[in-house]
Structure formats: structure tokens, C-alpha cells
Motif scaffolding. Structure first.
Motif, mmCIF file in Angstrom:
data_model
loop_
_atom_site.group_PDB
_atom_site.id
_atom_site.type_symbol
_atom_site.label_atom_id
_atom_site.label_comp_id
_atom_site.label_asym_id
_atom_site.label_seq_id
_atom_site.Cartn_x
_atom_site.Cartn_y
_atom_site.Cartn_z
ATOM 1 N N SER A 1 0.817 -1.222 0.000
ATOM 2 C CA SER A 1 0.000 0.000 0.000
ATOM 3 C C SER A 1 0.849 1.269 0.000
ATOM 4 O O SER A 1 0.520 2.255 -0.675
ATOM 5 C CB SER A 1 -0.953 -0.006 1.200
ATOM 6 N N GLY A 2 1.953 1.266 0.725
ATOM 7 C CA GLY A 2 2.812 2.444 0.754
ATOM 8 C C GLY A 2 3.464 2.727 -0.580
ATOM 9 O O GLY A 2 3.714 3.888 -0.929
ATOM 10 N N TRP A 3 3.748 1.696 -1.356
ATOM 11 C CA TRP A 3 4.309 1.895 -2.691
ATOM 12 C C TRP A 3 3.272 2.515 -3.616
ATOM 13 O O TRP A 3 3.596 3.360 -4.447
ATOM 14 C CB TRP A 3 4.821 0.581 -3.259
ATOM 15 N N ASP B 1 1.125 4.547 -2.705
ATOM 16 C CA ASP B 1 1.103 5.952 -2.281
ATOM 17 C C ASP B 1 2.310 6.736 -2.792
ATOM 18 O O ASP B 1 2.374 7.951 -2.619
ATOM 19 C CB ASP B 1 1.087 6.042 -0.756
ATOM 20 N N GLY B 2 3.282 6.042 -3.377
ATOM 21 C CA GLY B 2 4.492 6.702 -3.859
ATOM 22 C C GLY B 2 5.677 6.568 -2.935
ATOM 23 O O GLY B 2 6.750 7.107 -3.212
ATOM 24 N N ASP C 1 0.421 3.010 -9.148
ATOM 25 C CA ASP C 1 -0.205 3.871 -8.156
ATOM 26 C C ASP C 1 -1.668 3.456 -8.033
ATOM 27 O O ASP C 1 -2.107 2.467 -8.626
ATOM 28 C CB ASP C 1 -0.049 5.347 -8.538
ATOM 29 N N TRP C 2 -2.438 4.218 -7.275
ATOM 30 C CA TRP C 2 -3.827 3.811 -7.040
ATOM 31 C C TRP C 2 -4.653 3.831 -8.329
ATOM 32 O O TRP C 2 -5.518 2.964 -8.524
ATOM 33 C CB TRP C 2 -4.465 4.689 -5.968
ATOM 34 N N SER D 1 4.889 -1.451 3.713
ATOM 35 C CA SER D 1 6.173 -0.981 3.179
ATOM 36 C C SER D 1 7.122 -2.089 2.743
ATOM 37 O O SER D 1 8.281 -1.823 2.456
ATOM 38 C CB SER D 1 6.884 -0.106 4.221
ATOM 39 N N SER E 1 -1.799 -1.611 6.210
ATOM 40 C CA SER E 1 -1.977 -1.963 4.803
ATOM 41 C C SER E 1 -3.437 -2.286 4.499
ATOM 42 O O SER E 1 -4.007 -1.791 3.516
ATOM 43 C CB SER E 1 -1.099 -3.162 4.445
ATOM 44 N N ARG F 1 -5.569 0.955 4.593
ATOM 45 C CA ARG F 1 -5.342 1.821 3.436
ATOM 46 C C ARG F 1 -5.927 1.218 2.163
ATOM 47 O O ARG F 1 -6.562 1.929 1.360
ATOM 48 C CB ARG F 1 -3.841 2.058 3.271
ATOM 49 N N MET G 1 -8.968 2.916 -0.136
ATOM 50 C CA MET G 1 -8.734 3.322 -1.519
ATOM 51 C C MET G 1 -9.505 2.487 -2.527
ATOM 52 O O MET G 1 -9.900 2.982 -3.591
ATOM 53 C CB MET G 1 -7.236 3.257 -1.831
#
Length: 283
Positions: A142-144, A146-147, A158-159, A178, A197, A200, A204
Motif C-alpha cells: 500500500s505504501g508503494w 502511495d508513492g 499507483d492507485w 512498506s 496496509s 489503506r 482506496m
């Protein structure tokens, strides 16, 4: 003194030259081991010596990228990916979701999964999967999305890209916040990764996410504490390899850049059920 040596070793391991040498060592050892096990499996098949199985026939495959060369051994060329699907069909396999494989483990069914959210899966794998009606699952960091990734993982969706992937019929699930090595995390950090994760992803994507694949995925990358937390957060937790995975997890079979048809057939036959990807030090 021991801590100073460990700190120095870790610092040296982060140098670009050391990382390049490490990747070469990993790729070389992986190539030798996978070819060796595949040739042994081919000899067993030819002589009629069967390998005892610890699980049913059905199998869940773990891919990463399909045409992202910078990902090294984790990347499978698009032509090889198509060849894998054809080999599976020729060998009498049918394609299913992970849930269908688990529901009927005695059936010769394959589930296709991907880790990390590579853009090349959307670009190169999805058109092939859709053409042949093959279902697939993507485990997303999930953090990836998000960038929040380093330069080596710039080729991730990305999303908006993940929305396109989902619209194309790929099921999305969690691969942490992460992509840490859970084997090195304490319980509090593991809970932040696992809960964060899922929270998020659901925010989304707009729907429930109850499946999780362990980053790196092997026995050293998980702890009983992480397992206890994951069992509360997710319905299903996936790991590899088949025979050496942590307790309470579902097995997947890792597929690599090296896997030409002989090696891929060996993977389907269970030749790598006790094989784990070799790594040491910083990753």
C-alpha cells in the motif's frame, strides 16, 4: 565488539558495489540450484520415481513482474510467461482462483498470483490473462501505491493503475504497508504494517481486503508474533515454500526469470517444494 562488527558489515552491505555483488551471487546460486533440482525431477519422471507430496496436487504460483528487467531474477519475460501458461495447459492443468485451489486441493488446478504491483503486470500479463480467461491475484504494497518506494521500485502501480488492474479482473490483496522483512520486526511494528496496509487498501479500493502475502515469503521472514497478529487481521496468509512455510500459512510456489519450460514443469511437479530463495544481509 560484536555489535560494532555487525554495524560495519551492515554499512558495507549497503554500498552499491556490495549490493551488485550480492545480486550476482544470489542469481548464480539460484540458477544452479533450480537447474539442479529440475534435472533431478526430470530424471525421476523418466525413471518412474515419484516424489512424495506434503500437500494436494493444486498449486498457487507466485510471480512478480512480467517484463521489468531491472527486477532481476524476480522478473519473468513476457514470452516466458505466455510459454508457462501453454506448458501448464499442455500438462493438463486448468486455471482457478487461490480459493478454488484450496477448496479442491486434489484437482490439477493452478492459481496465478503476483507480488508488489509491477506496472508490467498490467501492461504485459493482463492482456494475456484476459484473452485466455485466466484469473489472477495481485498482492499490493500500500505504501508503494502511495508513492513511498525507493528508486529500485519505481515501476509499481499507483492507485489509479491499481484501479485499472482491478477493472481488468485482477483481485487485489495486501502485501504489507512498506514491504519489510517481518522476521526483523517486533510485534508493534508488525501490527502497524498488517493493519495499516489493510486499512489503506480498503479505504482506496472501497471493498474488503482479507488476504495477505508475506514479503520475501519464506520461513525466516515471519515470526510467531506476526502470525498471531495476521490471523486476527486477515482471513488467509500466503507464504513459500510449500514444505518449509511458517505455521498457519497457505503455500505458494515461487516462479523466477530462470524458469524455462524444464524448470517450470519441475515447479509444477513439486521439485521446489522445500527450496527457498537464498539471501543474506541487507536487501
Amino acid at each position: 565488539m560484536a555489535s560494532a562488527v555487525s554495524s560495519l558489515r551492515s554499512s558495507l552491505g549497503e554500498l552499491p558495489a556490495a549490493q551488485a555483488a550480492y545480486r550476482c551471487a544470489v542469481a548464480g546460486r539460484m540458477r544452479a540450484e533450480r537447474w539442479g533440482l529440475a534435472l533431478d525431477e526430470a530424471l525421476r519422471t523418466r525413471t518412474g520415481l515419484t516424489r512424495p507430496r506434503g500437500t494436494g496436487v493444486g498449486r498457487i504460483l507466485a510471480y512478480h513482474s512480467i517484463g521489468t528487467e531491472s527486477w532481476g531474477v524476480n522478473d519473468v519475460r513476457p514470452t516466458d510467461f505466455e510459454r508457462h501458461l501453454q506448458v501448464a495447459v499442455d500438462e493438463g492443468w486448468t486455471f482457478a482462483t487461490p480459493a478454488e485451489v484450496l477448496a479442491a486441493p486434489e484437482r490439477k488446478q493452478l492459481a496465478i498470483t503476483f507480488d508488489d504491483g509491477a506496472t508490467s503486470v498490467l501492461d504485459n500479463a493482463v492482456p494475456v490473462l484476459r484473452h485466455h480467461g485466466v484469473p489472477a491475484t495481485m498482492f499490493v504494497v500500500s505504501g508503494w501505491a502511495d508513492g513511498g518506494h525507493d528508486a529500485g521500485y519505481a515501476h509499481v502501480l499507483d492507485w489509479a493503475g491499481l484501479a485499472r488492474l482491478e477493472a481488468a479482473g485482477v483481485t487485489l490483496a495486501s502485501h504489507s504497508a512498506s514491504h519489510p522483512d517481518f522476521g526483523r520486526l517486533d510485534a508493534a511494528a508488525a501490527e502497524r504494517e498488517l493493519v495499516g496496509s489493510r486499512t489503506r487498501l480498503e479505504a482506496m479500493l472501497g471493498h474488503e481486503v482479507d488476504e495477505f502475502a508475506i514479503p520475501f515469503g519464506q520461513s525466516a521472514n515471519w515470526t510467531p508474533e506476526a502470525g498471531a497478529i495476521a490471523s486476527r487481521v486477515y482471513r488467509t496468509v500466503y507464504a513459500q515454500a510449500v514444505d518449509t512455510r511458517p505455521a498457519g500459512t497457505i503455500p505458494r510456489t515461487f516462479i523466477t526469470q530462470i524458469d524455462r519450460p524444464l524448470i517450470f514443469r519441475a515447479a509444477l511437479s513439486g521439485a521446489f517444494d522445500s527450496w527457498e530463495e537464498w539471501f543474506l544481509g541487507p536487501r
